[in-house]
Structures are given as structure tokens and as C-alpha cells.
Design a protein around this motif. Structure first.
Motif, PDB file in Angstrom:
ATOM      1  N   ARG A  98       0.830  -1.208   0.000  1.00 53.48           N
ATOM      2  CA  ARG A  98       0.000   0.000   0.000  1.00 53.48           C
ATOM      3  C   ARG A  98       0.868   1.263   0.000  1.00 53.48           C
ATOM      4  O   ARG A  98       0.585   2.222  -0.708  1.00 53.48           O
ATOM      5  N   ASP A 120      -7.932   0.938  -4.496  1.00 48.04           N
ATOM      6  CA  ASP A 120      -9.092   0.049  -4.407  1.00 48.04           C
ATOM      7  C   ASP A 120      -9.366  -0.605  -5.763  1.00 48.04           C
ATOM      8  O   ASP A 120      -9.612  -1.809  -5.852  1.00 48.04           O
ATOM      9  N   SER A 123      -6.549  -3.098  -6.567  1.00 48.12           N
ATOM     10  CA  SER A 123      -6.632  -4.283  -5.707  1.00 48.12           C
ATOM     11  C   SER A 123      -7.674  -5.254  -6.248  1.00 48.12           C
ATOM     12  O   SER A 123      -7.485  -6.475  -6.234  1.00 48.12           O
ATOM     13  N   THR A 124      -8.772  -4.713  -6.730  1.00 50.47           N
ATOM     14  CA  THR A 124      -9.823  -5.555  -7.304  1.00 50.47           C
ATOM     15  C   THR A 124      -9.365  -6.163  -8.625  1.00 50.47           C
ATOM     16  O   THR A 124      -9.562  -7.355  -8.890  1.00 50.47           O
ATOM     17  N   GLU A 127      -6.529  -8.664  -7.800  1.00 55.00           N
ATOM     18  CA  GLU A 127      -6.764  -9.522  -6.638  1.00 55.00           C
ATOM     19  C   GLU A 127      -5.587  -9.498  -5.672  1.00 55.00           C
ATOM     20  O   GLU A 127      -5.067 -10.532  -5.251  1.00 55.00           O
ATOM     21  N   PHE A 128      -5.170  -8.303  -5.317  1.00 56.35           N
ATOM     22  CA  PHE A 128      -3.974  -8.140  -4.510  1.00 56.35           C
ATOM     23  C   PHE A 128      -4.340  -8.329  -3.043  1.00 56.35           C
ATOM     24  O   PHE A 128      -4.853  -7.427  -2.391  1.00 56.35           O
ATOM     25  N   ASP A 129      -4.081  -9.512  -2.514  1.00 55.56           N
ATOM     26  CA  ASP A 129      -4.538  -9.861  -1.168  1.00 55.56           C
ATOM     27  C   ASP A 129      -3.482  -9.640  -0.081  1.00 55.56           C
ATOM     28  O   ASP A 129      -3.701 -10.002   1.083  1.00 55.56           O
ATOM     29  N   ALA A 130      -2.342  -9.060  -0.448  1.00 61.54           N
ATOM     30  CA  ALA A 130      -1.278  -8.869   0.535  1.00 61.54           C
ATOM     31  C   ALA A 130      -0.811  -7.425   0.559  1.00 61.54           C
ATOM     32  O   ALA A 130       0.343  -7.140   0.859  1.00 61.54           O
ATOM     33  N   ARG A 133       1.065  -6.076   3.666  1.00 64.43           N
ATOM     34  CA  ARG A 133       2.222  -6.809   4.174  1.00 64.43           C
ATOM     35  C   ARG A 133       3.512  -6.171   3.677  1.00 64.43           C
ATOM     36  O   ARG A 133       3.531  -5.467   2.667  1.00 64.43           O
ATOM     37  N   TYR A 138       6.992 -10.791   0.245  1.00 70.38           N
ATOM     38  CA  TYR A 138       6.357 -11.111  -1.041  1.00 70.38           C
ATOM     39  C   TYR A 138       7.151 -12.159  -1.811  1.00 70.38           C
ATOM     40  O   TYR A 138       8.384 -12.176  -1.784  1.00 70.38           O
ATOM     41  N   ARG A 175      -1.184 -15.919 -14.215  1.00 71.70           N
ATOM     42  CA  ARG A 175      -1.877 -14.827 -13.512  1.00 71.70           C
ATOM     43  C   ARG A 175      -1.553 -13.473 -14.149  1.00 71.70           C
ATOM     44  O   ARG A 175      -2.432 -12.639 -14.352  1.00 71.70           O
TER      45      ARG A 175
END
Length: 316
Positions: A98, A120, A123-124, A127-130, A133, A138, A175
Motif C-alpha cells: 500500500r 481500491d 486491488s480488485t 486480486e492483490f490480497d497482501a 504486508r 512477497y 496470472r
């Protein structure tokens, strides 16, 4: 001739490093909204061309315009409108995903609400789920996806991806492919994609330019390039000398051409089903020891072999 629908145009583009001429007169155009695949082996000049188009290197000779601006005189305007995920991108291990995206947005002058909205959206999209972190946690694929997201923070009109999947495992590579397709089809982003993976160019690109030793060796849609080799290919692996087999096969009416690959003969024919039998009979007639005979359609690997006389050596 300049065309308003072309976002990239080069003419006689060259770049030398001392006595070494890395790029030797490249002419190419990329139309708005397309994915242009730039294919070639390591050392062919791919990354040097990208660095000139992204204003990181100055051409030694020739001209290049990106989004209507000259890469020398209009470098500032170009940088504001392009995104670039390059091979040598570096990420700070002590920041989170972020924080990287927030910094990128700030550098392009986005307001805090705009930055939050773009994070936002991205991320959608990927599909950035980390995202919260630390970068040091990574995987290689996650870092690639973050770098891609950072290059998209300011909604660029043109995105440069320089070998985005090199070194990734097959799952991560697939991906990234999905993300590239979505950027192009859903957002209409024009993409200039360099790669050393033949299947990547075949799968993603609307048009492909093949560069070898600093020159464009061929260009067209993947299908056009593959058709230029022949309608079908009979791949023959021998346990005996190639030369008598080549001579016997070239003499056949059903055979268009024969190329000697590193491990097999590639026999280009117009009608594979009809040509298999004459090819087998001719090889048997000279006593060739056939280890394998396979009929398939041409690939970009076959195109590259024909245009350059070699195959791409893909680095790990």
C-alpha cells in the motif's frame, strides 16, 4: 508517415554503447488499443528499445515519438502519460504494498482520495490480497504484480511491460497473462510487451515484432507470421546423419522447405496429412533412422528459426 491512431512510431532508431551498436535502425508502429509483442532473445536489443521509448535512454540516431511527443524534446510529457514495469524495477523491502502505491500516486500528483480510489480499483483488478504486508514477505510473482499495479496508478494511456514474467513459475505467469488481457480489454490500455517467451507473445499479442541483433527480422500478427512458415510442419528427429535426409526431402513435390533445428528437421508442407506418407517413404528409401515423426502446425519458434537461423535461448 505519422498516423494519429499510432501511439508509438520509430524510424531508423539506433543506439550505440561505445563501439557496440545495440539497436541498428528499428522502424515500428504501435496502434492505439493494441498489445504489441516485442520478441527476441537476450541481447537482441529489446530492453534498449524500451528504454529509449520510455525516455530512459537517448537515441544515437533516428527518431521516435510516443503519444505524439518526441522522445527527446517531449520526454516530460511522455513520462506523465505512460506506465512502465521494467526488469530492473526495485521495491523497498521495508515498505508495504500500500505504501508503494501511495508513493507512486503522490509522485504523479494524485490527491489522497484519488490515490485511495486507484488502490481500491487496482486491488480488485489484480486480486492483490497482501497489500498491507511488507515487501520482504512477497514472492517473486507478488512483487511483479505490485510493480504492475504501481505502473498503473495514474491511469496511463500506454503501458510498457519489459519481460514481466521472466523467472516466474507457470501459475504466476498465467496470472500475469490474465492481468494483461484485462488491462487491454476492460480498460483499453495500449500495451508494449517485450518477452523471450514465444507462447507469451502468441497468447497475448495482436501483432508481434521479432528483433534479432538490433534489427527487426519480421513483423505481423502471430497467425500471419506462422502462415509464412507453411501451413503445417512435420517434425523429424533422426538417429542418423541429417544431410542425406534433407536432400531427399527437399526433392519432394509435397515439401515447401526444410529447416535444420538443433535436435530435429522441420519440414514445411502445405498439406500435412497428405505429405506425411511421402516424407516417411523418402526417409525409408535412403535408410534414415527415424526416431520420431510428428505432424503439427507452425509455432512462433519455427518463425524465429526461419527469420534468424537460430532458436531463442530462454534464460532461467
Amino acid at each position: 508517415m505519422s498516423n494519429a491512431t499510432n501511439v508509438i512510431e520509430t524510424a531508423g532508431l539506433e543506439r550505440s554503447f561505445g563501439d557496440v551498436k545495440a539497436v541498428r535502425g528499428v522502424d515500428l508502429t504501435v496502434a492505439s488499443g493494441e498489445i504489441y509483442g516485442f520478441l527476441g532473445p537476450n541481447g537482441a536489443g529489446k530492453s534498449t528499445v524500451v528504454k529509449m521509448l520510455t525516455t530512459l535512454l537517448t537515441p544515437t540516431a533516428g527518431t521516435a515519438t510516443v503519444l505524439g511527443h518526441d522522445v527527446i524534446d517531449g520526454a516530460d510529457e511522455i513520462r506523465l502519460r505512460i506506465g512502465a514495469a521494467l526488469q530492473d524495477a526495485s521495491l523497498d523491502d521495508k515498505q508495504s504494498g500500500r505504501e508503494i502505491l501511495q508513493l507512486q500516486g503522490a509522485l504523479y500528483g494524485l490527491s489522497k482520495p484519488e490515490v485511495a480510489q486507484r488502490i481500491d480499483e487496482l486491488s480488485t483488478l489484480i486480486e492483490f490480497d497482501a497489500i498491507d504486508r511488507w515487501i520482504r514477505e512477497y514472492s517473486g510473482g507478488m512483487k511483479r504484480r505490485l510493480d504492475l499495479a504501481a505502473s498503473l496508478m495514474h491511469n496511463p494511456d500506454l503501458l510498457f511491460l519489459d519481460e514481466p514474467t521472466t523467472g516466474l513459475d507457470p501459475t504466476s505467469r498465467a496470472r500475469v497473462w490474465e492481468e494483461v488481457r484485462a488491462l487491454n480489454t476492460e480498460l483499453g490500455t495500449t500495451i508494449f510487451l517485450t518477452t523471450q517467451y514465444l507462447e507469451e507473445a502468441d497468447e497475448l499479442a495482436d501483432r508481434v515484432g521479432i528483433i534479432n541483433e538490433g534489427k527487426i527480422a519480421g513483423e505481423g500478427t502471430p497467425e500471419e507470421l506462422k502462415r509464412s512458415v507453411g501451413a503445417d510442419v512435420i517434425q523429424v528427429r533422426l538417429d542418423s546423419d541429417d544431410e542425406p535426409a534433407v536432400a531427399a526431402l527437399v526433392a519432394l513435390d509435397a515439401v515447401d522447405k526444410v529447416e535444420q533445428g538443433p535436435k530435429s528437421l522441420l519440414v514445411s508442407v502445405s498439406n500435412g496429412a497428405a505429405a506425411v506418407s511421402p516424407v516417411a517413404v523418402a526417409l525409408d528409401g535412403i535408410g534414415a533412422k527415424v526416431a520420431e515423426l510428428t505432424l503439427r502446425t507452425p509455432t512462433l519458434d519455427d518463425v524465429f528459426l526461419e527469420l534468424t537461423g537460430d532458436r531463442i535461448e530462454v534464460s532461467a
